[in-house]
Enzyme design. Structure first.
Site, PDB file in Angstrom:
ATOM      1  N   GLU A  80       1.448  -9.244  -2.543  1.00  0.00           N
ATOM      2  CA  GLU A  80       1.308 -10.536  -3.246  1.00  0.00           C
ATOM      3  C   GLU A  80       1.367 -10.239  -4.725  1.00  0.00           C
ATOM      4  OE1 GLU A  80      -2.170 -13.227  -3.050  1.00  0.00           O
ATOM      5  OE2 GLU A  80      -2.239 -12.809  -0.898  1.00  0.00           O
TER       6      GLU A  80
ATOM      7  N   GLU B  47      -6.870  -8.122   0.421  1.00  0.00           N
ATOM      8  CA  GLU B  47      -7.749  -7.992  -0.770  1.00  0.00           C
ATOM      9  C   GLU B  47      -9.159  -7.559  -0.349  1.00  0.00           C
ATOM     10  OE1 GLU B  47      -7.225 -11.728  -2.897  1.00  0.00           O
ATOM     11  OE2 GLU B  47      -5.076 -11.377  -3.092  1.00  0.00           O
TER      12      GLU B  47
END
Ligand code: BMA
Length: 355
Positions: A281, A173
């Site tokens: 994810e 991320e």
């Protein structure tokens, strides 16, 4: 777009172990054919239980373990025995071996503490990335942290003493702002340097060759945005992103539309670079829609080329991303397990992914 061209199915580390090279090649060959379902901390705990041998919320629902297992290394850098979610590393090691013996794929994330402040990964004051690059005040500390990671990675062995291949998902991320390695905390160039330095250290200083490297962003809206902090094709094997339903993407329609557009982009970026696309994810916390799996998730992923999709962890009744027995989307989830497209334990076993 040509898949399977000679040479394209080779991983970035030319010295990778045979099983690691095979993992890459076999995942590459799954592109566009199957999607492996994954779950973070699957054999460790689920809703209402912890460390019960053989137990898994996914298995309780479908009769099978997932095909992909995610675990986290956060706190290994400190030499601690437990990770940030209290999972003992000795247990993680055992679960990795068992997952490998079942023919499953293992991916590790690392919510490492902020090396500059000593606080958590979410301590996002700028300066930490600069501090650990060569010449920085915390560079020596960072190499010690990498030594701990390297010790763990090199201790993972199969029954013939071979190293167990791992998909290492570093600095995840990285286009978000919540981690100390986020986009407001360092420049694109510093981030690229950190990737290259870290990979070089693991390969050349620590002689670790059982890794595929996954690059993954949070939400993104264009190829340029996705690649802004990408260290380069020489370093990376898997291109992924993370997505959660919720917030601005709360409604099924807005979530599906955005998810679909990100998958379109990742398919095309991965295909042009001959890399493996993945959903590194995902989740809809507590899955409040009982038909979410067949109405929202499955219809979007089925027409894309990601080879795996990793659901986040089932911590407790307030935080879970796959159903557990009795939860409202359990029977709907079971339906996707019999679709043939999505592979669980038996599907991945039959692919002999390490051979
Ligand atoms: C977050 C949450 C936290 C957890 C962290 C690391 O997304 O699940 O509860 O501590 O990941 O696993």
């Amino acid at each position: 777009m040509i898949f399977g061209q000679q040479g394209n199915d080779q991983c970035s580390d030319s010295m990778a172990t045979p099983e690691t090279k095979n993992l890459y090649k076999n995942l590459y060959n799954l592109i566009g054919k199957n999607i492996l379902i994954g779950h973070q901390d699957d054999p460790c705990y689920g809703v209402g239980w912890k460390y019960i041998p053989g137990r898994s919320d996914i298995r309780d629902i479908t009769g099978q373990y997932p095909a992909v297992y995610g675990f986290d290394l956060g706190r290994i850098e400190l030499g601690l025995a437990y990770n940030l979610d209290s999972v003992p590393f000795e247990k993680t090691k055992l679960f990795i071996r068992e997952a490998y013996d079942r023919g499953g794929v293992i991916t590790l994330s690392w919510h490492l503490n902020n090396p500059l402040t000593g606080k958590t990964a979410w301590d996002n004051k700028p300066g930490a990335v600069t501090s650990i690059l060569p010449g920085g005040e915390k560079n020596a500390l960072y190499t010690i942290w990498l030594d701990h990671v390297a010790d763990f990675l090199s201790s993972l062995k199969g029954k013939n003493g071979e190293s167990i291949p791992i998909i290492l998902r570093l600095f995840h991320e990285l286009n978000g702002t919540w981690f100390w390695w986020g986009k407001d905390q360092c420049s694109p160039d510093e981030m690229k340097q950190l990737w290259r330095y870290t990979i070089h250290y693991l390969k050349s200083e620590k002689n670790i060759h059982n890794l595929l490297y996954a690059f993954n962003t949070d939400k993104f809206s264009s190829g340029e945005e996705y690649l802004e902090r990408y260290p380069g094709d020489k370093f990376i094997d898997i291109l992924g992103f993370d997505i959660y339903q919720g917030g601005a993407l709360k409604e099924n329609i807005s979530f599906s539309g955005f998810f679909n557009s990100e998958l379109d982009m990742i398919d095309s970026i991965a295909s042009s670079r001959h890399k493996i696309p993945a959903l590194t994810e995902f989740g809809y916390n507590t899955i409040p829609d009982s038909t979410w799996w067949t109405n929202v998730f499955f219809p979007v992923i089925v027409s894309h080329q990601i080879v795996y999709a990793l659901a986040w962890r089932n911590a407790d009744l307030k935080q879970f991303y796959v159903p557990y027995p009795g939860s409202s989307s359990a029977s709907d989830f079971k339906k996707i397990s019999s679709s043939g497209k999505i592979l669980f334990e038996s599907g991945i076993k039959s692919k002999n992914i390490y051979k």
